[in-house]
Design an enzyme around this catalytic site. Structure first.
Site: not given
Ligand code: ADP
Length: 175
Positions: A12, A35-36, A121
């Site tokens: 994470d 991740v946001d 993601g």
């Molecule tokens: P996007 O809209 O740019 O695709 P996402 O948040 O949906 O962004 O996903 C971007 C990447 O971040 C994905 O590979 C997802 O698995 C990863 N991700 C999601 N949560 C976390 C986290 N807490 N820490 C690190 N990576 C994460």
């Protein structure tokens, strides 16, 4: 040899005590899922309040805020491209996210930065192609820079780690 400043971390991104973590944000910068959402939850409401003053962010660009309750000192918010099949400038936009985030880090004299898999993601970018772009842009940037000490690719799960391992080992063999 791989550049010793590049590391992989599986887990994470919100747990990392680095100078900046990069957020895969959306153009409003007002928070979302993935991740946001995790970054905004861990940072607390101060982050959203600062983001609300920034006027959003265009695809491929990046903006910096403080880290609030995160162990990271800053958050660099960048907006990745939505994957639309690959023929709509997605690769260039994704590369620009990495370049602009790294440039902001340098501008703010930061020494360590951690990236998630931007666009891989909800935005649907094929993860291996995205990892190739991420690694190529970071390696190119580090070639011309001596101020960054650590660049961490955060792999969210085992599969992501395997992809980054493969891409990094390919890039070493092609030198
Ligand atoms: P996007 O809209 O740019 O695709 P996402 O948040 O949906 O962004 O996903 C971007 C990447 O971040 C994905 O590979 C997802 O698995 C990863 N991700 C999601 N949560 C976390 C986290 N807490 N820490 C690190 N990576 C994460």
């Amino acid at each position: 040899m791989p550049d010793p400043r590049i590391e992989l971390f599986e887990g994470d991104i919100t747990t990392l005590a680095v100078d900046a973590i990069v957020n895969a944000a959306n153009p409003t910068l007002l928070g979302g899922g993935g991740v946001d959402g995790a970054i905004h939850r861990a940072a607390g409401p101060g982050l959203r309040a600062e983001c609300a003053t920034l006027g959003g962010c265009r695809t491929g660009e990046a903006k910096i805020t403080k880290g609030y309750n995160l162990p990271a000192r800053h958050v660099i918010h960048t907006v990745g491209p939505v994957w639309r099949g690959g023929g709509h400038g997605e690769a260039e936009a994704l590369a620009a996210c990495y370049r602009h985030s790294l440039a902001l880090a340098i501008e703010h004299r930061l020494a360590s930065i951690a990236f998630p898999g931007i666009s891989t993601g909800v935005y649907g970018y094929p993860p291996e192609e995205a990892a190739r772009i991420a690694v190529a842009e970071v390696e190119r940037f580090l070639t011309g820079d001596t101020s960054l000490e650590r660049v961490i690719f955060v792999c969210f799960g085992r599969q992501a780690t395997e992809i980054y391992r493969g891409v990094l080992s390919d890039s070493i063999h092609s030198r």
